[in-house]
Design an enzyme around this catalytic site. Structure first.
Site, PDB file in Angstrom:
ATOM      1  N   CYS A 264      13.373  10.373   8.673  1.00 25.51           N
ATOM      2  CA  CYS A 264      13.139   9.978  10.060  1.00 25.51           C
ATOM      3  C   CYS A 264      14.401   9.982  10.911  1.00 25.51           C
ATOM      4  O   CYS A 264      14.333  10.210  12.119  1.00 25.51           O
ATOM      5  CB  CYS A 264      12.483   8.603  10.118  1.00 25.51           C
ATOM      6  SG  CYS A 264      13.361   7.337   9.169  1.00 25.51           S
TER       7      CYS A 264
ATOM      8  N   GLU B  11       9.081   0.607  11.509  1.00 26.12           N
ATOM      9  CA  GLU B  11      10.163   1.583  11.409  1.00 26.12           C
ATOM     10  C   GLU B  11       9.504   2.945  11.497  1.00 26.12           C
ATOM     11  O   GLU B  11       8.829   3.375  10.563  1.00 26.12           O
ATOM     12  CB  GLU B  11      10.925   1.386  10.092  1.00 26.12           C
ATOM     13  CG  GLU B  11      12.278   2.081  10.069  1.00 26.12           C
ATOM     14  CD  GLU B  11      12.198   3.493   9.563  1.00 26.12           C
ATOM     15  OE1 GLU B  11      12.201   4.427  10.407  1.00 26.12           O
ATOM     16  OE2 GLU B  11      12.119   3.691   8.348  1.00 26.12           O
TER      17      GLU B  11
ATOM     18  N   GLU C  29       8.701  15.209  16.696  1.00 23.43           N
ATOM     19  CA  GLU C  29       9.240  15.092  15.348  1.00 23.43           C
ATOM     20  C   GLU C  29       8.528  16.082  14.421  1.00 23.43           C
ATOM     21  O   GLU C  29       7.333  15.957  14.163  1.00 23.43           O
ATOM     22  CB  GLU C  29       9.069  13.667  14.816  1.00 23.43           C
ATOM     23  CG  GLU C  29       9.722  13.461  13.467  1.00 23.43           C
ATOM     24  CD  GLU C  29       9.594  12.036  12.952  1.00 23.43           C
ATOM     25  OE1 GLU C  29      10.564  11.538  12.365  1.00 23.43           O
ATOM     26  OE2 GLU C  29       8.521  11.434  13.130  1.00 23.43           O
TER      27      GLU C  29
ATOM     28  N   LYS D 131       0.849  -1.191   0.000  1.00 23.73           N
ATOM     29  CA  LYS D 131       0.000   0.000   0.000  1.00 23.73           C
ATOM     30  C   LYS D 131       0.885   1.242   0.000  1.00 23.73           C
ATOM     31  O   LYS D 131       1.447   1.619   1.024  1.00 23.73           O
ATOM     32  CB  LYS D 131      -0.923   0.034   1.218  1.00 23.73           C
ATOM     33  CG  LYS D 131      -1.999   1.127   1.097  1.00 23.73           C
ATOM     34  CD  LYS D 131      -2.632   1.479   2.420  1.00 23.73           C
ATOM     35  CE  LYS D 131      -1.838   2.490   3.200  1.00 23.73           C
ATOM     36  NZ  LYS D 131      -1.770   3.832   2.539  1.00 23.73           N
TER      37      LYS D 131
END
Length: 479
Positions: free
Chosen positions: A286, A252, A384, A178
């Site tokens: 990230c 992750e 973040e 996806k």
């Protein structure tokens, strides 16, 4: 760019079950460039069925590791031919500078497929025979999990898809992939490459969908394993679902990595490394070291050097080879980053950026932004941001630097900078994160990548990644 109207399922271009579509925008201009179908639960059902049939009954089910390696090598050749097309497609969709998308989305992703084709050849087909305390012997072997749900984000859509596809194929699994709605077009190029390569029907299936349909895929009874890259918030929801189902999952997730500049570091070397280690992909990476920890006795010098770098970066269209900083991937994401900058102005001192560049009236651009006098408990230090926003945090003594680096809910990446690499390594070994760089940071295909704490569960990359797609089966021979 070419609009699409089908999904790739079972090696066929399949019409969607609904008329809903995604609009694909050019991040550098804000213009509509294409449309693609939006998947529904029924489309997921079709894709999972195709993957299940391929795993249990198709050509793939009976293939040997060497057979899989040969197919993967053909896939690699077909993918390599499309490198320029992949890089350009990604850069238009998410604003990744074209030089970076060429290096990562084209070349690095091809390297992943090459690496795991070799790993497939190394998979032991002979049984591991062990002594039995209660019978004759025990046979132990690794077997593929089965059908994998691979959910891929928008920031490195090809690389992060291939980091799941390649080891899963090596292990003998089949996949339903996806992609993110904002970067769906590159998945069609991958599908065309797999079709040209003769990857057996049902091994690779692509359905683009929103979060609700993605959640349906995660919980689908025909799925055996989930591999997800994305935000920590979404990862926690997936982990909750998989925990309830007792379904293996690799996550992750996000990061708020620290770049520790030691007192003996060469500042020029650090500044040269900042674009890769702290601002990669317009800050939308990230593992970026967005918390820069600087010693108090060099704090002003380091802060000024970082600000000068940020102010001098070439901002522009992602397709321009001279561009160093492209746009945010979408208008909503730019708004999110800008909201953090507003918060940062109330918590710290802004010394570079903080607005929209004047030479880019179109597209979703944000200036590289640097804050100083930042406390480690500030919002811009804790959360973040996923944009080109750096917080420079002072420390006194290496013990405090290590403590500050570890004082985070995340633990994905980090870096340590020193003129003495052995010294830096000693500090790096005390940083609580899944990966860390010494005088730089670039993930290695041959080494495990992943995080601790809020940054995820499990590892991608390296030979260990193949283990994520296999389970151990023991057969007890009693006589």
């Amino acid at each position: 760019m070419q609009s699409r109207d089908k999904f790739f399922i079972g090696n066929e271009w399949v019409s969607p079950s609904s008329a809903q579509t995604f609009e694909v925008m050019n991040a550098s201009t804000g213009e509509l460039v294409a449309t693609a179908p939006e998947g529904a639960n029924a489309d997921i059902d079709t894709a999972v069925s195709a993957a299940r049939a391929a795993f249990e009954h198709g050509e793939w089910a009976n293939s040997s590791p060497n057979d899989r390696a040969e197919i993967m090598e053909r896939f690699l050749a077909a993918l390599a031919k499309r490198g320029d097309e992949l890089a350009q497609t990604v850069s238009i969709q998410n604003g990744m500078p074209i030089g970076l998308s060429t290096a990562f989305e084209a070349e690095y992703s091809a390297g992943l497929l090459q690496y795991y084709a070799e790993e497939a050849k190394n998979i032991e087909t002979a049984l591991d025979i062990r002594p039995s305390q209660m019978g004759k012997e025990t046979q132990v072997k690794k077997v593929p999990f089965g059908v994998v749900a691979a959910i891929v984000p928008w920031n490195f859509p090809v690389t992060l898809a291939m980091s799941k596809i390649a080891p899963a194929m090596a292990a003998g699994c089949t996949l339903v992939i996806k992609p993110s709605p904002g970067t769906v077009l590159d998945s069609y190029i991958l599908a065309e490459a797999s079709l040209e390569a003769g990857v057996p029907a049902g091994v690779l299936n692509w359905v683009a969908a929103d979060r609700d349909v993605g959640a349906y895929l995660v919980s689908h009874p025909g799925v055996d394993k989930v591999a997800f890259t994305g935000s920590s918030a979404a990862g926690r929801l997936i982990a909750e679902t998989c925990g309830g189902l007792l379904r293996p999952v690799t996550l992750e997730l996000g990061g708020k990595s620290a770049a520790i500049v030691l007192e003996d570091a060469d500042i020029d070397t650090f500044i040269e490394g900042v674009p890769m280690a702290c601002l990669l992909n317009n800050g939308q990476t990230c593992f970026n070291g967005t918390r820069i920890l600087a010693p108090k006795n060099q704090y002003q010098k380091i802060s000024e050097a970082v600000a000068d770098l940020a102010s001098s970066m070439v901002i522009g269209d992602a397709m321009d080879p001279e561009t160093q900083m492209g746009p945010m991937a979408s208008k909503p994401h730019r708004e999110r980053v800008e909201a953090y900058i507003v918060t940062g102005k109330t918590e710290a001192k802004l010394i570079a950026g903080g607005g929209r560049p004047k030479n880019t009236p179109q597209g979703w651009f944000v200036e590289p932004t640097v804050f100083t006098d930042v406390a480690n408990d500030a919002v811009i230090s804790r959360e973040e941001i996923f944009g080109p926003v750096l917080s420079i945090i002072p420390y006194e003594g290496e013990d405090e630097a290590i403590s500050l680096a570890n004082d985070s809910e995340f633990g994905l990446g980090g870096s340590v900078w020193s003129a003495d690499s052995e010294h830096a390594l000693k500090v790096a070994n005390q940083v609580n994160c899944g990966t860390v760089g010494v005088n730089g940071y670039v993930p290695s295909i041959g080494a495990p990548f992943g995080g601790v704490k809020g940054s995820g569960i499990g590892r991608e990359l390296g030979p260990e990644a193949v283990d994520n797609y296999q389970s151990l089966k023991s057969t007890y021979i009693m006589s």
